[in-house]
Design an enzyme around this catalytic site. Structure first.
Site, PDB file in Angstrom:
ATOM      1  N   LYS B  27      49.174 -80.923  62.703  1.00  0.00           N
ATOM      2  CA  LYS B  27      49.059 -81.307  61.304  1.00  0.00           C
ATOM      3  C   LYS B  27      48.879 -82.813  61.148  1.00  0.00           C
ATOM      4  O   LYS B  27      47.974 -83.271  60.445  1.00  0.00           O
ATOM      5  CB  LYS B  27      50.310 -80.827  60.549  1.00  0.00           C
ATOM      6  CG  LYS B  27      50.252 -81.053  59.065  1.00  0.00           C
ATOM      7  CD  LYS B  27      51.508 -80.510  58.362  1.00  0.00           C
ATOM      8  CE  LYS B  27      51.531 -78.991  58.396  1.00  0.00           C
ATOM      9  NZ  LYS B  27      52.651 -78.435  57.606  1.00  0.00           N
ATOM     10  N   ARG B  96      57.543 -82.553  56.426  1.00  0.00           N
ATOM     11  CA  ARG B  96      57.143 -81.296  57.085  1.00  0.00           C
ATOM     12  C   ARG B  96      57.147 -81.449  58.588  1.00  0.00           C
ATOM     13  O   ARG B  96      56.834 -82.507  59.120  1.00  0.00           O
ATOM     14  CB  ARG B  96      55.700 -80.943  56.696  1.00  0.00           C
ATOM     15  CG  ARG B  96      55.474 -80.596  55.262  1.00  0.00           C
ATOM     16  CD  ARG B  96      53.961 -80.436  55.049  1.00  0.00           C
ATOM     17  NE  ARG B  96      53.626 -80.594  53.649  1.00  0.00           N
ATOM     18  CZ  ARG B  96      53.212 -79.584  52.873  1.00  0.00           C
ATOM     19  NH1 ARG B  96      53.105 -78.370  53.376  1.00  0.00           N
ATOM     20  NH2 ARG B  96      52.925 -79.795  51.608  1.00  0.00           N
ATOM     21  N   GLY B 105      55.449 -70.457  59.168  1.00  0.00           N
ATOM     22  CA  GLY B 105      56.712 -69.927  58.653  1.00  0.00           C
ATOM     23  C   GLY B 105      57.907 -70.210  59.531  1.00  0.00           C
ATOM     24  O   GLY B 105      59.030 -69.865  59.192  1.00  0.00           O
ATOM     25  N   MET B 107      58.809 -73.364  61.110  1.00  0.00           N
ATOM     26  CA  MET B 107      59.477 -74.641  60.956  1.00  0.00           C
ATOM     27  C   MET B 107      59.661 -74.908  59.454  1.00  0.00           C
ATOM     28  O   MET B 107      59.083 -74.246  58.624  1.00  0.00           O
ATOM     29  CB  MET B 107      58.630 -75.735  61.599  1.00  0.00           C
ATOM     30  CG  MET B 107      58.398 -75.488  63.080  1.00  0.00           C
ATOM     31  SD  MET B 107      59.940 -75.544  64.030  1.00  0.00           S
ATOM     32  CE  MET B 107      60.387 -77.242  63.767  1.00  0.00           C
ATOM     33  N   ARG B 340      43.090 -77.316  59.906  1.00  0.00           N
ATOM     34  CA  ARG B 340      43.310 -76.973  61.313  1.00  0.00           C
ATOM     35  C   ARG B 340      42.322 -75.868  61.662  1.00  0.00           C
ATOM     36  O   ARG B 340      41.790 -75.210  60.764  1.00  0.00           O
ATOM     37  CB  ARG B 340      44.741 -76.500  61.544  1.00  0.00           C
ATOM     38  CG  ARG B 340      45.131 -75.361  60.639  1.00  0.00           C
ATOM     39  CD  ARG B 340      46.592 -74.969  60.799  1.00  0.00           C
ATOM     40  NE  ARG B 340      46.937 -73.966  59.785  1.00  0.00           N
ATOM     41  CZ  ARG B 340      48.163 -73.513  59.596  1.00  0.00           C
ATOM     42  NH1 ARG B 340      49.158 -73.985  60.319  1.00  0.00           N
ATOM     43  NH2 ARG B 340      48.409 -72.591  58.677  1.00  0.00           N
ATOM     44  N   HIS B 456      52.718 -64.198  55.052  1.00  0.00           N
ATOM     45  CA  HIS B 456      53.310 -64.169  56.383  1.00  0.00           C
ATOM     46  C   HIS B 456      52.868 -62.941  57.183  1.00  0.00           C
ATOM     47  O   HIS B 456      52.420 -63.024  58.317  1.00  0.00           O
ATOM     48  CB  HIS B 456      54.846 -64.185  56.268  1.00  0.00           C
ATOM     49  CG  HIS B 456      55.556 -64.106  57.583  1.00  0.00           C
ATOM     50  ND1 HIS B 456      55.966 -62.914  58.118  1.00  0.00           N
ATOM     51  CD2 HIS B 456      55.875 -65.074  58.467  1.00  0.00           C
ATOM     52  CE1 HIS B 456      56.537 -63.148  59.289  1.00  0.00           C
ATOM     53  NE2 HIS B 456      56.497 -64.458  59.516  1.00  0.00           N
ATOM     54  N   SER B 764      43.515 -56.000  98.965  1.00  0.00           N
ATOM     55  CA  SER B 764      43.667 -55.875  97.520  1.00  0.00           C
ATOM     56  C   SER B 764      45.143 -56.109  97.206  1.00  0.00           C
ATOM     57  O   SER B 764      46.005 -55.367  97.675  1.00  0.00           O
ATOM     58  CB  SER B 764      43.232 -54.487  97.071  1.00  0.00           C
ATOM     59  OG  SER B 764      43.438 -54.372  95.680  1.00  0.00           O
ATOM     60  N   CYS B 831      44.665 -55.455  92.313  1.00  0.00           N
ATOM     61  CA  CYS B 831      44.597 -54.185  91.594  1.00  0.00           C
ATOM     62  C   CYS B 831      45.906 -53.852  90.896  1.00  0.00           C
ATOM     63  O   CYS B 831      46.115 -52.740  90.469  1.00  0.00           O
ATOM     64  CB  CYS B 831      44.171 -53.054  92.516  1.00  0.00           C
ATOM     65  SG  CYS B 831      45.348 -52.720  93.826  1.00  0.00           S
ATOM     66  N   TYR B 851      37.335 -60.367  93.237  1.00  0.00           N
ATOM     67  CA  TYR B 851      37.311 -59.548  92.024  1.00  0.00           C
ATOM     68  C   TYR B 851      38.723 -59.290  91.526  1.00  0.00           C
ATOM     69  O   TYR B 851      39.689 -59.453  92.269  1.00  0.00           O
ATOM     70  CB  TYR B 851      36.590 -58.214  92.273  1.00  0.00           C
ATOM     71  CG  TYR B 851      37.319 -57.276  93.190  1.00  0.00           C
ATOM     72  CD1 TYR B 851      38.315 -56.420  92.701  1.00  0.00           C
ATOM     73  CD2 TYR B 851      37.045 -57.250  94.551  1.00  0.00           C
ATOM     74  CE1 TYR B 851      39.008 -55.577  93.548  1.00  0.00           C
ATOM     75  CE2 TYR B 851      37.726 -56.406  95.412  1.00  0.00           C
ATOM     76  CZ  TYR B 851      38.708 -55.571  94.910  1.00  0.00           C
ATOM     77  OH  TYR B 851      39.406 -54.739  95.742  1.00  0.00           O
TER      78      TYR B 851
END
Lengths: 882, 882
Positions: B27, B96, B105, B107, B340, B456, B764, B831, B851
């Site tokens: 912020k 703030r 919601g 802080m 933001r 919220h 694997s 895997c 992979y």
């Protein structure tokens, strides 16, 4: 130029020596060494172990071997003035195996090789003893048939027995020369029937086949089993010794025997052995005939006896160790066939080692190395109480000392089955054979009806450290009927008997036992071991009684005090259950407050015995369900005692059940959920330390957090301990010394050791669990399949017995390296059961731990193994945290 | 010189910028950046996050902070021509929080700070609006009381409601200025009653207390929970933004709102937002009043609207991303309070990323990085079938897309309880609050009666990827009675409802679902991802149906085909049981022979779909008891089917029970005991490959041995596979390609990887089991205590969800390094279920695997995560083994 596959010995040319044991095997190297010492050995030659390995790989004789064999046979012919396979003076040889390690009864031997229809005739003419000649030939066919042609020994025995029956002969010796000649024909027919070929008549063909058979016997099942049992490598191969035959069975001025330069059972410095007159060596070893004491030789052939005595002394002086020798007397002339360092009981090993130092024969460090650490176990176990009230059933030979109390079994298989079911057993056999090894291994003791002090049963039992009573001739063993009779009494399978290995007594029922003493030579040796070793030795011990044992066996402190063991005692378990069944933290704290005085009292008791020595105390480790009742009835009892609904108990028991409790809610994980448990335990420890300090005793607890997996979890636990300790000391106005450290028993803890050691003052490797996690192997469940692994040589040793250096060991090394890197003076120990196993102790030394911890009665083993490791690998400086 | 704790913005001095997010929080950095861009923001200053960390450590303001605050307040006074705490024109500020990561919601915020009895009077005089003034003051007392003085918001609400009741007012707006002044008095009394002190009148005291409260709120429970849920570090701290107040509630030419530069739900390029006229910002976010669409601004204040539109475009162009903005209009003048990067649904993220590339705003690589890989999950799940036959109960706002089908619950606790019991639930609330987060997290979807698209519930649900229908005003939610009413219908707890997050429909009962499509922007993005990624992505899949899904979701082969899944199917399980219950090898082989055609058929089916792609097939892995019947009844059935005695079944079931099955007789250990199982499976695979090759298909099985612990065990298994494969190929006269490799899932296998890779062609990593072993943690049992670990921050994330890089990850690295050292072209994959989790995929890329393998529907997540990892860490060459 091809490799040198053959080394000659005796008859004017000796190429080997005692140093060449790996190449020539123990027997070959010692024959060469004896020849070098001008001790009379029949000349011969040794085919190397490397040759065997080469053969087993390629399945054919390596280049140059056969030429070398022929060349050497020529040399023997010349030396003996005899001819192999012909002539007036036929040369006969023995072919024997002999690897680096002696394996009694395991490998195969062929005697009298070179006999055939032609040479048997010339031999008869030459020695003028037809009976001897045909006896030799029939023995040769039997052995060759069995060993080389893979025929059953019993088939030959059947024919021998049939012949004896036909002739009305009671013993072999009662058969005449003609009987034996007829038996040879029967044997030859048997060979044709069973193998489809005639018995080979070409002596060189016999020799080639025999050498191959010895090579191949390296891989026979018995040999593999033996090597597995004694952790001998499968890769080293056996040598083959080809040696001119000499005969102990050519008449009454002949004989054959075995002897030890000292008593292998007690260690007493006196010639100890047996002789069979007019017999061949195999008769002795096989235990088929019961031999006479060697002192009889002194009476019958004093010159031979004194020559033998002199040779024994010379060999012992040369080898600086007790010798186990085989000899043959042929027509009054003594030949040494073998010498080797003799196997002995632990008691004998200790006595011999200590006495040889005082004789100036060896140094202390040699004495320390000479005693097999594991074998001390024999000395640390109880013996039969001879003052006890016991019904002595019979008496045999005291073949291996100690005591055995168990239920009678008659087969090795039954022994294994019963032992697996947790029953202590005594194996009772007519005589044992190599097939019985597994059964012997699991038995408390072995009882045989036949065979002497050097019979298979006796030799193997001594090596295993098992009690053995052998040659108990009063026994009538009827394995088929599962009973034996002795002096009018019938004992059936499953009945209790006891053996006294020190006296040879066979006792009906369960005899009383007395505890071993640790004085005399044993104490001397232990004292020397303590001088050499670097590693500290501590005890895994939980009670005041344990504490006293720990001191008695030379422990320098506690390495593992399991606090949960205290939880199970009467008067406590109810509070423990109340704690587990608590509905909230308040109730839990109340139950813990009730436990606190008990725990504090336990620690005060231990501190009072252990004085200022370190006492490592492990905080609560097992999953909580271990403390909960299992049966409906127990649940009702618990509900009544705790005045709660039985359904609540049932629900809690159900709730705490786990799929894999080993990997479950235990160790310091309990503390993450219930920090108050740790608070209570830390409080009990520090309050106890404060309490004894008031009386001037500066106790030294090392508080150990179990099952740490990483630094944050560790610090969470550590902070509770330190905070509680600080609070107690403030309350009491007393400062006590203590350490906080952790068990390292998860692979992740080894990896995160650096971070953990930032605040942990000591590590104790819990190698039981570390083995389970590293291998992914449950100790409780492995019993069903680990034997398959050992059987198929997929693991060298059970990793729960000896530390698996390649896997678990590397995890330990990683943990130590990282831990010490972040904390110079990190104290490092081991508290798994490996801490009392010699090869694991050696490993602990090699990775420079500060101590090992083990069951008190195994501490002497650990002390000796630690000394041996220090001598082998060099000493180092231990961490000083105190 | 002290640290610089404060950075000014606006009013002629801006010291920060967007780059300073870590120091100034999102912020603060964006306020500075907007000021730098000459966008109208109320001036203010930001106290750094490092200052917060310093404060939380020392519990006092660091040196220089307070002086800096005063100095900056002076600057603001000058810029605004106002005076803090006095004068004719009193300066009021907001305080703030604002950390690096936005936490909606979570802080706390205080508005109107600076008001006291004195300034409230001068403010009234200045603005000439008594109602506004007292409304501001009572809001200030409420917020300050709640946030700073730790009072209950509901206590203030109770008094507000009481006042409304007294005055007969329906809405807040109906209260007069005097009513509000009276309410202020009530509030002030309440403060004294609850805190024992009067409401602080010194504005600097108010400011100091508010700054401290923001600092402390970093560690409040909600914030900690949120960070845990979203894996945000606890160590970064929050910044504090102090900013001059502007007012949206000073009259009808005032308003306040939030807006997105594109639609955060669909991604459509159009201004999307809401405004409340004559209201303060908190009213919007809290969802207390339902706001109007932003298009209403265009009608009421077109100039403001166009200015806002222009600013939106400028900000999006500047930040190159969709913006989420807060603004206030005070007497016709627009102020931007915050901008933001906007949170968005996965669908929106994909569309925005793809469209921004075509707009030339960002590059492909940026587009690929911009979509949260995990969020794709939202697009890969089914949606409500709008053509289905459904009873629409009500309609609310389509606040978060997707579908939810579950049983109604009314509290977060009940949601958690039901979800733990395995029930799918829909959480129904009047409106949600941060306390509900855990409940939302376990629900299928969220339904609220009040609150808009930026309430919220909506914001959190979108981020969680949960379906949400918000502001469904037809609902009368009566949590106490465990029911809601809607359009005359009563729905009670436990009844089924369905939500359509795409339309806002609330449906009675269980609606039909349709499968997601993967075309359009999604396909474009996936195509780009595939261009960037190095890692291959394979499927954990067992069947032909799975094979088809694997191809649909872009898998390049199978990474894990679990053969045991085939064993459970009907017609097979009996043969499997016969195999297990076999008394000897012969019977076992017969049962296996019956299984062979089934297994072969399975593989033929898979090969036919997967064509020439690699298909990694794991040999039998689970312990045998998993296949045995559990209940008496089942045992009788099995006995009847197999025509054996039920007692034999019972004995076998008992025999196969294990203490710790995870560490028991499973994986390749089964093969050591029963080699014939492996033979059958290898035969089935190779016969299947031969079969399809006859039709020209060159299938590519990779045969995988599970649970290898070391080289000898591995070679034992490998040899059976290779020998069987060679035999089958010889029988068939066909050569097929195949690999033999192993899972690496034990720590010991990682350590022995070098030796194993001598003959293993691929590894694997089975990170599920490797996590269990490395941590000593049972996945089945950890549920009872792992939450304690996460709650106490002792682990960062559940190691079964994301690879534990520090422990398990290092084991993997050791395994790869050693394996590749002995085999250059060792193929390496993963895997475990980690293969479909983005941070784990990143790890796999970092250790240069070839992979990852995961459930087919998670493959797009893996593909995107792999691309992001390649962009972040650079590409590398994959091994080519084919």
């Amino acid at each position: 130029m091809a490799d040198k596959w053959i080394y000659a010995f005796g008859g004017g040319l000796t190429e080997g020596s005692a140093e060449m044991r790996e190449l020539l095997g123990g027997k070959g190297a010692n024959l060469a060494e004896m020849a070098n010492l001008d001790i009379p050995v029949p000349p011969g030659f040794t085919i190397t172990t490397t040759c065997c390995v080469d053969y087993l790989r390629s399945n054919e004789f390596p280049v140059g071997l056969w030429e070398g064999v022929k060349e050497n046979m020529g040399r023997l012919e010349k030396a003996m003035g005899a001819q192999f396979g012909g002539g007036d003076n036929p040369l006969l040889v023995s072919v024997r195996s002999g690897g680096l390690h002696s394996m009694p009864g395991m490998m195969d031997t062929v005697l009298n090789l070179g006999l055939n229809h032609e040479t048997v005739a010339s031999l008869e003419k030459k020695v003028g003893n037809r009976r001897f000649t045909y006896d030799s030939y029939r023995r040769f066919i039997n052995m060759f048939g069995n060993v080389v042609l893979d025929m059953e020994h019993s088939d030959f025995e059947t024919q021998l027995t049939a012949m004896k029956t036909r002739r009305g002969a009671e013993n072999d010796i009662d058969l005449s020369a003609d009987d034996l000649a007829a038996l040879v024909k029967d044997y030859e027919e048997l060979v044709i029937t069973k193998t489809g070929s005639a018995f080979p008549q070409d002596p060189y063909e016999q020799l080639r086949m025999a050498v191959e058979a010895v090579f191949k016997s390296w891989n026979n099942e018995r040999a593999v089993t033996y090597r597995r049992l004694y952790n001998i490598s499968n890769d080293s191969g056996t040598a083959v010794n080809v040696q001119c035959m000499v005969y102990g069975n050519m008449g009454d001025d002949c004989g054959t025997g075995v002897a030890f330069s000292r008593n292998p059972s007690t260690g007493e410095k006196a010639l100890y052995g047996e002789i069979l007159f007019n017999a061949q060596g195999e008769d002795v070893v096989a235990g088929i005939r019961t031999p006479q004491p060697i002192s009889d030789l002194k009476e019958r052939m004093p010159e031979c006896f004194y020559e033998f005595e002199e040779i024994c002394a010379r060999l012992e002086d040369h080898y600086k160790d007790m010798q186990d020798m085989e000899f043959t007397i042929q027509n009054g002339k003594l030949f040494m066939l073998q010498t080797r360092n003799g196997k002995r009981t632990a008691a004998a090993a200790v006595r011999i080692a200590v006495e040889m130092v005082s004789e100036g024969l060896i140094e202390k460090r040699t004495a320390v190395r000479r005693v097999d650490a594991d074998s001390l176990d024999q000395l640390l176990h109880p013996a039969i109480d001879v003052n006890g009230d016991s019904h002595i059933l019979a008496q045999g030979l005291a073949a291996s000392p100690g005591a055995a109390v168990g239920k009678v079994v008659f087969t090795a298989n039954e022994a294994v089955a019963q032992a697996e079911a947790g029953e202590p057993v005594v194996l009772v056999r007519q005589e044992t054979s190599p097939e019985d090894i597994m059964g012997m291994n699991v038995s408390q003791g072995i009882l045989t009806a036949r065979g002497g002090l050097t019979s298979h049963a006796a030799v193997v039992a001594r090596q295993m450290g098992k009690c053995c009573v052998a040659g108990c001739s009063a026994l009538d063993v009827r394995s088929n009927e599962k009973l034996f009779r002795a002096n009018g009494k019938v004992v059936r399978e499953g009945e209790w008997i006891s053996l006294n290995g020190n006296t040879g007594d066979v006792i009906l029922g369960q005899a009383d036992l007395v505890q071993p003493t640790l004085a005399g030579d044993f104490a001397t040796l232990m004292h020397w071991a303590d001088e050499f070793r670097t590693l500290g030795v501590r005890a895994n011990a939980d009670t005041v009684v344990d504490s006293e044992a720990a001191l008695k066996y030379g422990c320098e402190g506690f390495g593992l005090c399991r606090t949960e063991h205290m939880f199970f005692e009467e008067g406590r378990i109810d509070h423990v259950r109340a704690m587990i069944l608590a509905e909230n933290e308040k109730e839990r704290r109340e139950a813990l407050a009730n436990l606190l005085p008990f725990q504090r009292g336990d620690f005060i008791g231990i501190f009072n015995v252990m004085k200022e020595r370190p006492v490592t105390i492990r905080l609560l480790d097992p999953p909580l369900h271990e403390f909960l009742p299992k049966t409906d009835e127990d649940m009702e009892d618990v509900a009544a005692i705790l005045k709660i609904d039985v359904e609540a108990v049932r629900r809690a028991t159900e709730f705490h059940k786990e799929q894999n409790p080993m990997l479950g809610h235990r160790g310091c994980r309990l503390v993450v959920t219930f920090p108050e448990i740790c608070e209570m335990q830390a409080r009990a420890i520090i309050e106890a330390a404060c309490e004894v300090k008031k009386k001037g005793l500066n106790a030294f607890p090392e508080i150990m957090v179990p099952l740490t997996s990483g630094e944050r979890e560790w610090k969470f636990n550590e902070e509770i301990v330190r905070r509680t300790a600080a609070r107690v000391m403030e309350e009491q106005g007393i400062t006590v010394r203590y350490l906080v450290g952790t068990m390292i028993e998860l692979p992740r803890a080894c990896l995160r050791a650096g971070e953990i050691a930032e605040t942990a003052e000591f590590f104790s490797f819990g190698t039981n669990d570390l083995t389970q996690m590293t291998y992914g192997l449950s100790r409780d469940d492995a019993g069903r399949f680990l034997p398959d692994y050992i059987g198929k040589s997929l693991v060298s040793r059970d990793p729960f017995v000896a530390v698996d250096r390649e896997g678990v060991g590397e995890m330990v090394e990683i943990g130590i390296e990282r831990g010490r890197k972040s904390r110079d003076n990190l104290e490092v120990g081991i508290c798994g059961e490996h801490g009392g196993e010699p090869s694991s102790v050696e490993f602990c030394h090699m990775v420079k731990m500060d101590y090992v911890s083990c069951a008190p009665y195994r501490a002497p083993i650990a002390r000796l193994a630690a000394a041996q490791a220090a001598i082998e690998h060099g000493a180092y400086q231990r961490v000083e945290v105190h």
